[in-house]
Design a protein around this motif. Structure first.
Motif, PDB file in Angstrom:
ATOM      1  N   THR A   1       0.826  -1.194   0.000  1.00 35.85           N
ATOM      2  CA  THR A   1       0.000   0.000   0.000  1.00 35.85           C
ATOM      3  C   THR A   1       0.864   1.249   0.000  1.00 35.85           C
ATOM      4  O   THR A   1       2.077   1.191   0.215  1.00 35.85           O
ATOM      5  N   GLN A   2       0.244   2.359  -0.243  1.00 34.32           N
ATOM      6  CA  GLN A   2       0.951   3.631  -0.282  1.00 34.32           C
ATOM      7  C   GLN A   2       0.969   4.283   1.096  1.00 34.32           C
ATOM      8  O   GLN A   2       0.072   4.060   1.924  1.00 34.32           O
TER       9      GLN A   2
ATOM     10  N   ASN B   1      -2.143   5.691   3.590  1.00 35.51           N
ATOM     11  CA  ASN B   1      -3.380   4.901   3.548  1.00 35.51           C
ATOM     12  C   ASN B   1      -3.706   4.286   4.905  1.00 35.51           C
ATOM     13  O   ASN B   1      -2.862   4.213   5.795  1.00 35.51           O
ATOM     14  N   ASP B   2      -4.954   3.819   5.024  1.00 37.52           N
ATOM     15  CA  ASP B   2      -5.407   3.084   6.200  1.00 37.52           C
ATOM     16  C   ASP B   2      -5.678   1.647   5.784  1.00 37.52           C
ATOM     17  O   ASP B   2      -6.304   1.408   4.750  1.00 37.52           O
ATOM     18  N   LYS B   3      -5.198   0.694   6.591  1.00 35.46           N
ATOM     19  CA  LYS B   3      -5.403  -0.708   6.252  1.00 35.46           C
ATOM     20  C   LYS B   3      -5.700  -1.524   7.507  1.00 35.46           C
ATOM     21  O   LYS B   3      -5.374  -1.117   8.629  1.00 35.46           O
TER      22      LYS B   3
ATOM     23  N   SER C   1      -2.958   6.023   8.536  1.00 37.03           N
ATOM     24  CA  SER C   1      -1.864   6.886   8.044  1.00 37.03           C
ATOM     25  C   SER C   1      -0.538   6.127   7.974  1.00 37.03           C
ATOM     26  O   SER C   1       0.450   6.493   8.631  1.00 37.03           O
TER      27      SER C   1
END
Lengths: 114, 110
Positions: free
Chosen positions: A13-14, A17-19, A80
């Motif tokens: 992911t970048q 982002n939220d994951k 974040s």
């Protein structure tokens, strides 16, 4: 049958982002954990839940938030995302009354933040 | 000061030899000690635990504990290439958490 399972196995992911990472155990254990293993293979505890109650919260940025909807599940949400969050995250479980105290680990989620 | 220390290795031994892996810990109050094996790209797997001073044997594995010296070791007899992995020493902390060392990489060559 898988004892401790995690999804996803890989997560790319970048930054920013939220994951989320999900964990489930079918061992009937009372306690679940999140560990982080960095690039130097150092495995460090982040959180521990016992019957949905948070009992260990190590020095982890508050961007990391664990959630335990029931004693068989412990999810990890990360807001974040930063480059330094790249690591392998392991979920683990153990019975509260264990003759060994050993933990059963899930297969791990390899998080790569670009 | 690190709480659990291990030599990172690699420790290279020939097939059939005894592999000796060592670990020291800083908390004198620690009660339980564990050895995990981790193959590359896999999760840690518990192979031995020990509570009391002395030796504990399980098959080809022997764990040794010396609380006075704050020292734990793992001996692997008749080492096989399939034993090649990283061995993690772990010590119990409060609230049933484990504090891990950085691991020793073992390479068993035919």
């Amino acid at each position: 049958d898988t004892a401790v399972s995690q999804t996803p196995k890989y997560l790319v992911t970048q930054m920013g982002n939220d994951k989320s990472i999900k964990c489930e155990q079918n061992l009937g254990h009372d306690t679940m954990y999140w560990y982080k293993q960095d690039s130097k293979k150092f495995l460090k505890i982040m959180f521990s839940y016992n019957n949905k109650e948070l009992i260990i919260n190590e020095t982890v940025p508050n961007r990391f938030s664990p959630k335990s909807p029931d004693k068989a599940h412990l999810n990890l949400h990360i807001n974040s995302l930063e480059l330094g969050d790249s690591a392998v995250y392991f979920c683990a479980s153990s019975p509260i009354k264990s003759t060994s105290g050993g933990k059963f680990f899930g297969p791990g989620t390899r998080l790569t933040v670009l | 000061q690190k709480e659990v220390e291990q030599n990172s290795g690699p420790l290279s031994v020939p097939e059939g030899a005894i592999a000796s892996l060592n670990c020291t810990y800083s908390d004198r109050g620690s009660q339980s000690f564990f050895w995990y094996r981790q193959y590359s790209g896999k999760s840690p797997e518990l192979i031995m635990f020990i509570y009391s001073n002395g030796d504990k044997e399980d098959g080809r594995f022997t764990a040794q504990l010396n609380k006075a010296s704050q020292y734990v070791s793992l001996l692997i007899r008749d080492s096989q290439p399939s034993d090649s992995a990283t061995y993690l020493c772990a010590v119990s902390g409060g609230y049933n958490k484990l504090i891990f060392g950085a691991g020793t990489r073992l390479a068993v060559h035919p």
